[in-house]
Design a protein around this motif. Structure first.
Motif, PDB file in Angstrom:
ATOM      1  N   PRO A   1      -9.056 -22.489 -43.426  1.00 35.60           N
ATOM      2  CA  PRO A   1     -10.391 -22.619 -42.808  1.00 35.60           C
ATOM      3  C   PRO A   1     -11.450 -23.212 -43.726  1.00 35.60           C
TER       4      PRO A   1
ATOM      5  N   GLU B   1     -11.498 -26.710 -35.466  1.00 35.29           N
ATOM      6  CA  GLU B   1     -11.586 -25.771 -36.589  1.00 35.29           C
ATOM      7  C   GLU B   1     -10.674 -24.569 -36.364  1.00 35.29           C
TER       8      GLU B   1
ATOM      9  N   ALA C   1      -7.641 -23.432 -38.859  1.00 36.96           N
ATOM     10  CA  ALA C   1      -7.670 -22.119 -39.503  1.00 36.96           C
ATOM     11  C   ALA C   1      -6.377 -21.331 -39.290  1.00 36.96           C
TER      12      ALA C   1
ATOM     13  N   LYS D   1     -15.121 -25.048 -42.841  1.00 35.36           N
ATOM     14  CA  LYS D   1     -15.758 -24.779 -41.554  1.00 35.36           C
ATOM     15  C   LYS D   1     -17.247 -25.092 -41.667  1.00 35.36           C
TER      16      LYS D   1
END
Length: 535
Positions: free
Chosen positions: A153, A141, A145, A156
């Motif tokens: 992102p 993640e 991002a 998430k």
């Protein structure tokens, strides 16, 4: 005398062979199909559905699916998991421009999930693998991002937990710690189930493995319950009465410039309607008013008529207004919030810093035009980036501005709080995405940000859903979609910093280092094992 049995009828054997072949093919396809369906299950856990808890079994099953496999299998299964998750989650990106950009975005973003799946498969043979695997997910993640084009992102795991018991973990270490807690609990649950099944077969389970598995499930839950002490909606610096304006947008049929002017008129009209209610004693007078992003796409610095409309609205309500404008300055275009004083006019500005690729600027413009010339019309002129945090002084309160897309980025929200914001406003324009799930996904982000930094968050949106969110993540008021409306409420001002605010990026760095340590350990062990086998 010898008696021989008659030969079997070959016509009876053929269906049996075909059935066995079909079953074998199905077994080979089952892991791939399972990965895709588990991705869909993770998607279902996201808003607008309050099914946050589905993320736990999704990761439990995904962890079991990857455990013990090679990195190549993890890569393929991870990619299918990513497609199952991101295809429905991001369908709103194709609402205006068609499926091409949506499919392209998903195919690219799923690569990060594929690499994460490969990493999880690699560490799945380690003792205490749920810990390493959950850290690998957060590392994936973190990469997604940041690259490409400054990252994306959206999706998430933390952003699906606004209604869940894990939400207080956001105040401990932001979205990385919240997401890590959810994923660790899921992988831990999968390991508990695996050990229970194995124990029934063999009658023996290693005590240490059982303890680690149970701890993986319980620690995130207990930690989240303990972190509730960090969540409070108590006023630390007094209170202010805030008004959120949703002017709505005209439907199709207007020429481009007429459409922009109509949006401005709608927001001015709704503000004047609020002023009339205040004058009639129906509503308490607010201390300041917040308009959404793009509420004045007609540049009020260059167009006297647009400036006059805003002046009239500010004079009617008699308090400062934060206006979302599109402003051209020195040949550059800015998505700007303008602090408009009822007597002095514009007195401060904030230029959006995290601008949206393919929405506010077009990367690789020549390549995109070569693929499809119509796509370049999505962004005729690129917006420029702001360089400074935006904190407006409004009626004695410090209001931090986080414009729309910026709410998805940890650094963009935190910078406003560390710059002194006692309240956060997330002005947005979701009208382009019609009635899709996008507005609900973004609203959930704002709820997570409220808890992460212990701040009231207001969400003024052109067409909805606009909302007022308490520092504990509760929505106290919200509007419908595609209606003109206003919200007025007394909200607390807070200045204390949560651990997440103070620590900033450090928890994410720590989890990335844990992931790197687990991958290094697993790879080294694998190399040594192969060398020993060869010897």
């Amino acid at each position: 005398m010898t008696v021989t049995a008659p030969p079997e009828d070959e016509s009876e054997q053929l269906p049996q062979v075909a059935h066995a072949s079909w079953v074998a093919r199905l077994k080979r396809l089952l892991p791939a199909l399972s990965a895709a369906l588990l991705g869909v299950l993770l998607y279902v856990s996201f808003p607008p559905r309050p099914l946050w808890w589905l993320a736990v079994p999704a990761f439990a099953c995904f962890g079991l699916l990857l455990r013990g496999r090679g990195w190549k299998a993890g890569l393929g299964l991870g990619y299918l998991f990513g497609l199952g998750f991101l295809l429905p989650l991001l369908v709103w990106t194709g609402v205006e421009v068609g499926p091409g950009p949506w499919i392209a975005l998903v195919l690219l973003e799923a690569v990060f999930v594929a690499l994460t799946g490969a990493g999880i498969a690699v560490v799945s043979r380690l003792p205490g693998w749920p810990l390493w695997a959950a850290a690998v997910w957060i590392a994936g993640e973190a990469a997604r991002a940041r690259v490409p084009f400054n990252g994306f992102p959206w999706g998430k795991v933390a952003f699906g937990q606004a209604d869940g018991i894990f939400l207080p973990l956001a105040a401990v270490g932001g979205t990385p710690v919240l997401g890590f807690g959810v994923v660790l609990c899921g992988f831990g649950l999968g390991e508990v189930v695996r050990l229970a099944v194995a124990g029934r077969r063999t009658r023996t389970v290693r005590r240490s493995a059982a303890i680690v598995a149970l701890a993986s499930v319980l620690v995130p839950v207990v930690g989240a319950l303990a972190a509730r002490t960090l969540v409070s909606d108590k006023a630390e610096d007094g209170s202010v009465r805030v008004a959120v304006i949703q002017g709505n947008v005209p439907r199709a049929g207007l020429e481009f410039n007429a459409q922009r002017r109509a949006v401005l008129d709608y927001h001015a009209r709704e503000t004047e309607r609020l002023a009339a209610e205040v004058k009639a004693g129906k509503v308490a007078k607010p201390d300041f008013v917040l308009w959404p992003e793009n509420s004045s796409d007609v540049d009020p610095f260059a167009n006297a008529d647009a400036r006059a409309v805003i002046d009239e609205a500010a004079d009617a309500i008699g308090v400062p207004i934060s206006v979302g404008g599109v402003v051209e300055r020195d040949g550059k275009l800015f998505n700007e919030q303008i602090l408009w004083d009822p007597k002095k006019g514009p007195v401060d500005t904030y230029d959006k810093r995290q601008i949206q690729p393919f929405g506010e600027y077009l990367p690789l413009r020549s390549l995109v035009g070569a693929i499809n010339s119509n796509w370049t019309s999505m962004v005729r002129q690129d917006f420029s980036r702001g360089t400074k945090p935006g904190v407006f002084s409004m009626a004695g309160a410090k209001v931090g501005l986080v414009t729309c897309y910026e709410a998805a980025f940890d650094w963009a929200v935190r910078s406003e709080v560390t710059d002194g914001a006692q309240l956060i406003s997330v002005p947005s324009n979701n009208a382009t995405f019609d009635r899709s799930e996008m507005t609900y996904q973004q609203l959930a982000m704002s709820r997570v940000r409220a808890v992460e930094h212990s701040r009231t968050v207001t969400v003024p949106v052109t067409s909805g859903v606009s909302a007022i969110i308490m520092p504990d993540g509760r929505i106290t008021q919200k509007t419908g979609m595609f209606v003109a409306a206003h919200l007025v409420q007394k909200v607390p001002l807070r200045s204390s910093e949560t651990p997440a605010t103070r620590l900033g990026i450090l928890p994410e760095i720590a989890l990335v280092l844990v992931a790197a340590g687990g991958l290094g350990w697993a790879i080294t062990a694998g190399v040594r094992g192969r060398r020993a086998g060869n010897a």
